[in-house]
Enzyme design. Sequence first.
Site, PDB file in Angstrom:
ATOM      1  N   GLU A   1      -1.326  -1.573  22.583  1.00  0.00           N
ATOM      2  CA  GLU A   1      -1.804  -0.974  21.576  1.00  0.00           C
ATOM      3  C   GLU A   1      -0.848  -0.155  20.962  1.00  0.00           C
ATOM      4  O   GLU A   1      -0.538  -0.177  19.597  1.00  0.00           O
ATOM      5  CB  GLU A   1      -3.074  -0.337  21.807  1.00  0.00           C
ATOM      6  CG  GLU A   1      -4.246  -1.136  22.067  1.00  0.00           C
ATOM      7  CD  GLU A   1      -4.572  -2.269  21.107  1.00  0.00           C
ATOM      8  OE1 GLU A   1      -4.211  -2.305  19.837  1.00  0.00           O
ATOM      9  OE2 GLU A   1      -5.269  -3.369  21.422  1.00  0.00           O
TER      10      GLU A   1
ATOM     11  N   GLY B   1      11.407   0.801  16.649  1.00  0.00           N
ATOM     12  CA  GLY B   1      11.199   1.565  15.590  1.00  0.00           C
ATOM     13  C   GLY B   1       9.955   2.307  15.829  1.00  0.00           C
ATOM     14  O   GLY B   1       9.496   2.428  16.741  1.00  0.00           O
ATOM     15  N   TYR B   2       9.763   3.652  14.955  1.00  0.00           N
ATOM     16  CA  TYR B   2       8.714   4.501  15.182  1.00  0.00           C
ATOM     17  C   TYR B   2       8.945   4.897  16.343  1.00  0.00           C
ATOM     18  O   TYR B   2       7.958   4.878  17.304  1.00  0.00           O
ATOM     19  CB  TYR B   2       7.349   4.000  14.699  1.00  0.00           C
ATOM     20  CG  TYR B   2       7.003   3.808  13.137  1.00  0.00           C
ATOM     21  CD1 TYR B   2       7.914   4.536  12.321  1.00  0.00           C
ATOM     22  CD2 TYR B   2       6.079   2.933  12.662  1.00  0.00           C
ATOM     23  CE1 TYR B   2       7.846   4.219  11.090  1.00  0.00           C
ATOM     24  CE2 TYR B   2       5.786   2.994  11.521  1.00  0.00           C
ATOM     25  CZ  TYR B   2       6.620   3.418  10.448  1.00  0.00           C
ATOM     26  OH  TYR B   2       6.320   3.463   9.202  1.00  0.00           O
TER      27      TYR B   2
ATOM     28  N   TYR C   1      -7.949   4.254  15.620  1.00  0.00           N
ATOM     29  CA  TYR C   1      -7.775   2.927  16.010  1.00  0.00           C
ATOM     30  C   TYR C   1      -7.600   2.546  17.400  1.00  0.00           C
ATOM     31  O   TYR C   1      -8.452   1.638  18.038  1.00  0.00           O
ATOM     32  CB  TYR C   1      -6.529   2.230  15.158  1.00  0.00           C
ATOM     33  CG  TYR C   1      -6.101   0.869  15.706  1.00  0.00           C
ATOM     34  CD1 TYR C   1      -7.245  -0.364  15.528  1.00  0.00           C
ATOM     35  CD2 TYR C   1      -5.269   0.635  16.833  1.00  0.00           C
ATOM     36  CE1 TYR C   1      -7.049  -1.334  16.110  1.00  0.00           C
ATOM     37  CE2 TYR C   1      -5.056  -0.452  17.518  1.00  0.00           C
ATOM     38  CZ  TYR C   1      -5.967  -1.333  17.062  1.00  0.00           C
ATOM     39  OH  TYR C   1      -5.820  -2.467  17.909  1.00  0.00           O
TER      40      TYR C   1
ATOM     41  N   ASP D   1      -8.301  -1.264  11.456  1.00  0.00           N
ATOM     42  CA  ASP D   1      -6.737  -1.458  11.191  1.00  0.00           C
ATOM     43  C   ASP D   1      -6.592  -1.950   9.829  1.00  0.00           C
ATOM     44  O   ASP D   1      -7.519  -2.143   9.197  1.00  0.00           O
ATOM     45  CB  ASP D   1      -6.177  -2.086  12.404  1.00  0.00           C
ATOM     46  CG  ASP D   1      -6.286  -3.508  12.355  1.00  0.00           C
ATOM     47  OD1 ASP D   1      -7.404  -3.935  11.832  1.00  0.00           O
ATOM     48  OD2 ASP D   1      -5.463  -4.443  12.977  1.00  0.00           O
TER      49      ASP D   1
ATOM     50  N   CYS E   1      -8.290 -19.273   2.095  1.00  0.00           N
ATOM     51  CA  CYS E   1      -9.685 -19.361   1.604  1.00  0.00           C
ATOM     52  C   CYS E   1     -10.343 -20.736   1.496  1.00  0.00           C
ATOM     53  O   CYS E   1     -11.554 -20.866   1.869  1.00  0.00           O
ATOM     54  CB  CYS E   1      -9.980 -18.644   0.229  1.00  0.00           C
ATOM     55  SG  CYS E   1      -9.243 -16.962   0.118  1.00  0.00           S
TER      56      CYS E   1
ATOM     57  N   CYS F   1     -17.868 -14.898   0.380  1.00  0.00           N
ATOM     58  CA  CYS F   1     -16.954 -13.654   0.411  1.00  0.00           C
ATOM     59  C   CYS F   1     -16.843 -13.221  -0.932  1.00  0.00           C
ATOM     60  O   CYS F   1     -16.775 -14.084  -2.063  1.00  0.00           O
ATOM     61  CB  CYS F   1     -15.485 -14.290   0.862  1.00  0.00           C
ATOM     62  SG  CYS F   1     -14.216 -12.948   0.689  1.00  0.00           S
TER      63      CYS F   1
ATOM     64  N   SER G   1      11.664   3.021   6.191  1.00  0.00           N
ATOM     65  CA  SER G   1      10.497   2.811   5.109  1.00  0.00           C
ATOM     66  C   SER G   1      10.623   3.627   4.193  1.00  0.00           C
ATOM     67  O   SER G   1      10.223   3.646   2.874  1.00  0.00           O
ATOM     68  CB  SER G   1       9.271   3.080   5.780  1.00  0.00           C
ATOM     69  OG  SER G   1       9.177   4.455   6.570  1.00  0.00           O
TER      70      SER G   1
END
Length: 346
Positions: free
Chosen positions: A33, A77-78, A116, A134, A195, A204, A296
């Site tokens: 996660e 990253g992050y 989350y 999320d 769809c 929907c 980003s």
Amino acid sequence: MDFTDQLLHWYQKNKRDLPWRNTTNAYYIWLSEIILQQTRVEQGTPYYEAFIENFPTLKDLATANEDAVLKLWQGLGYYSRARNLHAAAKTIYFDLNNRFPEKYSDIIQLKGIGPYTAAAIASFAFKETVAVVDGNVFRVLARFFGIYEDTAVAKNRTIFQNLANELISKKEPDLFNHAIMDFGAMVCLPANPKCSTCIFNVNCVAFLRNETSILPTKNKKISIKNRYLNYLILRKNHEIVIQQRTEKDIWQQLFELPLIETPSNNEEKLFTDLSNRFPNSTIKKVTANSIKHKLSHQQLHINFYEIDIAAFAPNQQKVSLNDLHKYAYPIVIWNFLKDFFKLEKN
DNA sequence: AACGCGGGGTC
DNA sequence: GACCCAGCGTT
């Protein structure tokens, strides 16, 4: 059948077979996660495999040093995710007697775990009835129910959280959470959703109103600023200088080369400054065109300058080219080093 | 409540 | 280019 039953039925036939779904080990689920936060499954999966290979148990992660964790995270990253992951592993192992917390309200106390991730772990590992929210869930619910509130606004999150908590299967909360995310990732796509073959296309809201392209609503304004990074390859034979980033800035705790950041791309001035600083050395720009690297919130313009020096200063960390691969670098720097020095390893 | 934080994929 | 991705911590 209602929304929940239809979704579970769809999931049963269409679910993705992902490595972290074949376990109830909270450590593995947690690891997956964290890796998958703001990260595509395809990009994260190799990192998940590498982490469980290198740190098969929570104890292995907790007792590793941070640089080793960051090295394994290199390129994903992050990087605060890796630092928080490691910190939380130490908390669980040393402070909680190696017992992974089992309730949402306790799990969310850990570093790097928000609403989350706490819901994901609580439901997947411990079957707690709490819905994940999320990017996939925002999209599926906003479109199906016609929710127009801006998902970038924090307070609107509760609309989606409450709705998801009503919809979630009380009997199979874990399957419901997997299902709604898989559905968002495989059918209810951000652009060009499928769809025409979607099981929900008869009721929907977004599809019936032809509004799939405007839902979910998300008004996020981000300004990109340019930065000019000039890296120095201070070299003496087979050794160069590296340094670890510390400030509250990008790439915290990662390694780089001695850096001169300039407000613009002023090559003449930089050469003048470098000539004054290294009067007895030849200064060679080795990047014909600056390397463009987009983050980003930042557009980076990176150049490298090779400078042969006679001696290292005592406060400089020198590293043999053979040992360069042992440190964690921003991927743009590592890719350059690998290519420039013809290195083989990761 | 808004912003900063990576890197890569898609259109 | 713009947007998005199994978000979170900081301010």
